[in-house]
Design a protein around this motif. Structure first.
Motif, PDB file in Angstrom:
ATOM      1  N   PRO A   1       0.800  -1.224   0.000  1.00  0.00           N
ATOM      2  CA  PRO A   1       0.000   0.000   0.000  1.00  0.00           C
ATOM      3  C   PRO A   1       0.835   1.278   0.000  1.00  0.00           C
TER       4      PRO A   1
ATOM      5  N   HIS B   1      -1.345   1.734  -5.033  1.00  0.00           N
ATOM      6  CA  HIS B   1      -2.755   2.121  -5.097  1.00  0.00           C
ATOM      7  C   HIS B   1      -3.225   2.360  -6.533  1.00  0.00           C
TER       8      HIS B   1
ATOM      9  N   PRO C   1      -3.198   9.075  -6.152  1.00  0.00           N
ATOM     10  CA  PRO C   1      -2.539   8.608  -4.924  1.00  0.00           C
ATOM     11  C   PRO C   1      -1.369   9.471  -4.471  1.00  0.00           C
TER      12      PRO C   1
ATOM     13  N   THR D   1     -12.737   3.622  -5.340  1.00  0.00           N
ATOM     14  CA  THR D   1     -11.610   4.171  -4.580  1.00  0.00           C
ATOM     15  C   THR D   1     -11.627   3.644  -3.158  1.00  0.00           C
TER      16      THR D   1
ATOM     17  N   TYR E   1      -8.583   1.312  -1.518  1.00  0.00           N
ATOM     18  CA  TYR E   1      -7.806   1.716  -0.346  1.00  0.00           C
ATOM     19  C   TYR E   1      -8.055   0.809   0.847  1.00  0.00           C
TER      20      TYR E   1
ATOM     21  N   ALA F   1      -5.419  -1.808   1.722  1.00  0.00           N
ATOM     22  CA  ALA F   1      -4.183  -1.463   2.426  1.00  0.00           C
ATOM     23  C   ALA F   1      -4.090  -2.167   3.772  1.00  0.00           C
TER      24      ALA F   1
END
Length: 237
Positions: A8, A13, A173, A204, A208, A211
């Motif tokens: 991440p 990303h 990102p 999105t 994320y 991560a």
């Protein structure tokens, strides 16, 4: 099946943003994530270097390439974005002007925003001691590039026009990366508007969310050993 070798970071990303947007757009690519723990040296393992010789992630292996041949590996985030957009026919305009604009801003990110913002972060967050010249140099350059982006976005929904493309996914990102050394975004209203619109997209959020799944320690300070491994420098005692 796409094997995604990921950690991440902003460059990581980019690829999950595209993969999740493809699912949202009805052109899903099945993928499985392999964590590449760059703080523990996974990027230097021979099996990873076989697909990413520059010892950087992300990288992918496509087990169903369009030519019907053997699995195909791709390294470098910009090349991966282009490959996956080409494979699916999504998020890369087919008209001459739209495609040209998308490629311009993709390479602008790869050659400018990413490296300069990365150096800004290094000297403001990770360097073992403050170096005023370097901090000023990269702060100025990061702000210059944000100004370029802000002017580009005036009157446009996205960087290439009305269409969301891989160029936006590459740039997004790298905006507001460093919580410990935030850049003042007040002078860049168009960037703030554009960034908020992308942040609100369901794809999105899903991208994320990966991560913490891959690295539960995401966001925690790096140890001295991790900094030494990543940057090749001994911490100042």
């Amino acid at each position: 099946m796409i094997d995604l070798y990921y950690w991440p970071t902003p460059n990581g990303h980019k690829i999950t943003l595209l993969l999740e947007e493809l699912a949202e757009a009805g052109a899903p690519l099945e993928y499985r994530v392999h964590g590449v723990d760059i703080g523990n040296g996974d990027q230097f393992k021979p099996e990873f270097l076989a697909i990413s010789p520059n010892n950087k992630m992300p990288a992918i292996v496509d087990h169903a390439p369009a030519d019907g041949g053997a699995p195909l590996s791709v390294f470098e985030s910009g090349a991966i974005l282009l490959y996956l957009a080409g494979k699916t026919g999504r998020f890369l305009p087919t008209d001459l002007r739209g495609r040209t604009a998308t490629l311009e801003w993709l390479f602008w990110q790869m050659a400018g925003l990413g490296p300069m913002t990365g150096q800004y972060g290094h000297f403001h967050v990770y360097a073992p001691e403050p170096i005023e010249y370097a901090q000023t140099r990269y702060a100025n350059e990061a702000n210059r590039l944000l100004g370029v982006l802000d002017r580009r976005l005036a009157g446009r929904a996205f960087v290439a026009g009305d269409e969301y493309t891989i160029a936006d996914m590459a740039i997004y990102p790298w905006i507001g990366v460093y919580d410990k050394a935030p850049i003042d975004m007040a002078p860049y209203p168009e960037v703030r508007r554009w960034h908020a619109a992308i942040r609100a997209r369901p794809a999105t959020a899903r991208a994320y969310a990966l991560a913490k799944q891959v690295n539960p320690d995401a966001g925690k300070p790096m140890s001295d050993e991790q900094k030494k491994l990543l940057f090749g420098i001994e911490p100042k005692r």
